[in-house]
Design a protein around this motif. Structure first.
Motif, short mmCIF file in Angstrom:
data_model
loop_
_atom_site.label_atom_id
_atom_site.label_comp_id
_atom_site.label_asym_id
_atom_site.label_seq_id
_atom_site.Cartn_x
_atom_site.Cartn_y
_atom_site.Cartn_z
N HIS A 71 60.90 -69.66 26.52
CA HIS A 71 61.87 -69.59 27.38
C HIS A 71 62.80 -70.84 27.32
O HIS A 71 62.62 -71.81 26.74
CB HIS A 71 60.95 -69.45 28.81
N GLU A 72 63.82 -70.60 28.22
CA GLU A 72 64.84 -71.61 28.54
C GLU A 72 63.93 -72.86 28.96
O GLU A 72 63.24 -73.09 29.89
CB GLU A 72 65.85 -71.20 29.53
N GLY A 73 64.44 -74.10 28.47
CA GLY A 73 63.72 -75.31 28.66
C GLY A 73 62.76 -75.71 27.84
O GLY A 73 62.27 -76.78 27.68
N ASN A 132 54.73 -77.82 24.99
CA ASN A 132 56.12 -78.02 25.30
C ASN A 132 56.56 -76.67 26.30
O ASN A 132 57.52 -76.73 26.99
CB ASN A 132 56.82 -77.95 24.11
N HIS A 133 55.64 -75.48 26.30
CA HIS A 133 56.14 -74.53 27.14
C HIS A 133 55.46 -74.68 28.49
O HIS A 133 54.66 -75.59 28.63
CB HIS A 133 55.54 -73.02 26.65
N ASN A 400 54.91 -78.20 29.87
CA ASN A 400 56.31 -78.80 29.81
C ASN A 400 56.78 -80.05 29.35
O ASN A 400 57.43 -80.80 29.82
CB ASN A 400 56.99 -78.66 31.33
N SER A 401 55.82 -80.51 28.46
CA SER A 401 55.54 -81.79 27.74
C SER A 401 55.95 -81.69 26.18
O SER A 401 55.14 -81.09 25.46
CB SER A 401 54.46 -82.45 27.87
N GLY A 426 62.63 -84.24 31.80
CA GLY A 426 63.75 -84.98 31.39
C GLY A 426 63.37 -86.83 31.49
O GLY A 426 64.21 -87.52 31.14
N LYS A 427 62.02 -86.95 31.33
CA LYS A 427 61.60 -88.22 31.63
C LYS A 427 60.77 -88.71 30.40
O LYS A 427 60.00 -87.64 29.96
CB LYS A 427 60.93 -88.61 32.68
#
Length: 649
Positions: A71-73, A132-133, A400-401, A426-427
């Protein structure tokens, strides 16, 4: 022959985030993919399961419709490394000051299995999994729909449990996770669904491509557990919208019964690895007419390749015609496909191998769910994503990492710990571990782990991921399918050339529909062809670019056109009968095996996947890439190998 493609946005979008809007029986602008209970007629519904929990898109990834998969991101950070050459991610915060015993990069089946095996060996170990997802499982993805207070499921990627005898350690995992494979295949799997409702396999020809619409009995060996029909009769083939010469060639292809390859029985399989299936059709199958080659070319999309890239033996493994022209001709017709079903007997969970990922997570992080640790207990149980990464938990799963750097604290041969740097929201953040398993995509490893030697770096870069698309559509009913006798089939000129009704599981309180008035899932599969030479590396690369430019609106319109055309005469209306769509785009999808057609031979032990997976210091490599087999059998076995290598020091 291909149907002219419509430009994006040619019609008004009827789905928002994959949910039907502005049509009868739905809530316009609904925040979740479910329809209004008040709007639906009162009827007894058995399909799916009673919905026992509430969830929102914000905190429950399986519900997020529209474009999913990668997915996006999910990949933007990773893409900055190979595309932009980025290596400096700035100062990193340290959210976890303690030392982890193991950090796993990748929360797919192999990463989850690696954490599982390590914790069995070290029950008190502190483990962190980075993914990452926004969901667990990697390609083993759960797609979830809510309609009129009931739950409907399908898999968005990896779909079937496999027999434990095909792997060294899968049986151990099944036992640990409460999976009774025989019970699922013998009792839970509803293999008689299609026959019970008179549903078969079809070929669909659309008017825009072929000048007339035709819905004919089909012969397609890999469509779930539907009975594979006998070879098409001349009565069926004579109705296909091809020239007379082409029809006669196709009929003969299905009915060949002579060995035309001269390879001999014992050398046949090796020979069938030297040419593509399309080349076989031209050389030995008697197919010269381009219209037949064009029509049959995407019949193999479930493999992640079209027939002009697929080795001939794999085309036959997928049930395609022409086996009668080989020394294996006794298996022609439907015999080979039925033999594969008998030998493999893959077991379906309602949410595909997303169900296996949930079982791993429930075992590793017990507080995520109150469901019992077995498939029936977890299929419809609440699942709290907020508890995956709780402070103080022995095992944490951090979504999300995206890992961006792996580095030992000094010389890899003597270092006592490893630093793992990743980007989350973003961090830049960093954690420390005694050991690390990389269960991510092998091609990314050279970009994040710069300590490896050049030979290993080169070997890892040779890995190929095949792009593919798995789409699930929630149908309010399937009356038109029953009227037409359609359980699944092949529609060559549409993006999703392969499709079938997903009705195989009666597990716990989750049930197949009892009648066509009930909702169910329609599963569709496709893959981009790409362009240029047909070698797998080029087609996977160009296909990936093609896929990444594909919009939800285009796919939605294509699906609606496909099924309105196919079933409109039987009362189907996509705007009315489709409640929600979830498209799983996988630009980096299946692990590709070494191509016996296009790749050079390698000396034994020097194959790129073997060189690439070599351990260094306190870092080992898992994932199905390490064996080039896109099955959970490989994912689990490679996880165990990686943990064993770390244990050996």
């Amino acid at each position: 022959m291909t149907r002219p493609r419509k430009p994006d946005g040619i019609t008004r979008r009827r789905f928002v985030n994959g949910v039907a809007v502005g049509v009868a029986g739905t809530v316009a602008g609904a925040p979740l993919p479910f329809a209004s209970e008040a709007s639906a007629p009162r009827r007894v519904i058995r399909s799916g399961a009673p919905l026992s929990y509430s969830a929102s898109l914000a905190d429950f990834p399986p519900l997020r419709g529209g474009l999913r998969g990668s997915h996006e991101g999910a990949n933007e950070v990773a893409h900055q490394m190979p595309f932009d050459g980025r290596s400096d991610w700035g100062p990193a915060a340290e959210p976890d000051l303690d030392l982890y015993d193991l950090v796993v990069v990748g929360g797919g089946i192999s990463g989850l299995a690696a954490a599982h095996f390590y914790r069995k060996a070290h029950p008190d170990a502190r483990i962190l999994i980075l993914e990452n997802h926004d969901d667990i499982g990697g390609h083993a993805r759960r797609n979830e729909f809510h309609l009129d207070g009931r739950l409907y499921l399908s898999g968005g990627g990896s779909r079937y449990l496999m027999p434990a005898v095909l792997a060294d350690h899968l049986g151990e995992v099944y036992k640990d996770l409460g999976i009774d494979y025989d019970q699922i295949t013998d009792e839970a799997a509803d293999y008689e669904f299609y026959a019970r409702h008179g549903l078969g396999i079809v070929f669909y020809f659309d008017a825009a491509t072929y000048g007339e619409r035709k819905l004919l009995p089909g012969h397609f060996g890999v469509l779930n557990h539907m009975d594979v029909p006998e070879r098409p009769s001349w009565e069926t083939i004579s109705q296909m919208p091809f020239s007379e010469k082409a029809k006669r060639q196709l009929y003969k292809l299905y009915h060949i019964n002579e060995d035309r390859t001269e390879a001999g029985f014992f050398d046949e399989l090796d020979y069938l690895g030297t040419l593509t299936y399309e080349e076989f059709l031209k050389k030995h199958g008697g197919i010269t007419e381009p219209e037949i080659l064009d029509w049959i070319r995407p019949m193999s999309v479930l493999s992640g390749m079209w027939n002009d890239s697929l080795p001939a033996w794999e085309g036959f493994a997928m049930g395609q015609p022409g086996l009668g022209a080989t020394s294996f001709r006794l298996l022609r017709g439907n015999r080979y496909a039925n033999l594969m079903k008998f030998l493999l007997s893959p077991a379906p969970l309602p949410d595909g191998n997303g169900g296996l990922a949930r079982l791993f997570a429930r075992s590793l992080v017990p507080q995520v769910s109150s469901g019992a640790l077995n498939p029936a207990g977890m299929v419809a149980a609440p699942f709290d994503y907020g508890k995956l990464d709780e402070p103080g938990s022995q095992v944490r799963i951090r979504l999300n990492s995206t890992a961006v750097q792996i580095a030992h604290d000094g010389d890899p041969q003597t270092a006592k710990q490893v630093f793992v740097t990743y980007v989350r929201h973003g961090k830049t953040e960093k954690v420390r571990a005694r050991n690390c398993v990389l269960a991510c995509w092998n091609n990314m490893i050279p970009h994040i782990w710069r300590e490896i030697p050049d030979a290993q770096r080169s070997a890892l870069a040779k890995g190929i991921k095949l792009p593919n698309v798995f789409t699930n559509v929630l149908l309010r009913n399937w009356r038109a399918f029953e009227r037409a006798g359609v359980g699944g089939g092949f529609a060559s000129s549409f993006y999703h050339s392969t499709f079938y009704l997903e009705n195989l599981s009666n597990l716990g309180n989750y049930h197949s529909p009892a009648n066509p008035e009930e909702p169910t899932i329609l599963f569709l599969a496709g893959c981009p062809r790409g362009w240029g030479p047909p070698d797998v590396r080029n087609r996977s690369s160009t296909g990936r670019y093609e896929l990444m430019g594909t919009t939800f609106e285009f796919l939605e319109n294509d699906i609606k056109e496909q099924f309105n055309g196919m079933l409109g005469d039987h009362g189907f209306d996509a705007d009315r009968d489709m409640a929600a769509i979830t498209v799983n785009l996988w630009p980096h999808g299946y692990t590709a095996p070494q191509s016996t057609v296009f790749d050079p031979p390698y000396a034994e032990g020097e194959e790129p996947h073997l060189v690439g997976r070599r351990k260094l210091g306190r870092v080992a490599i898992a994932n199905s890439d390490a064996s080039t087999v896109a099955l959970i059998t490989a994912a689990v076995d490679e996880a165990k190998r990686a943990i064993d290598e770390l244990e050996e020091g």
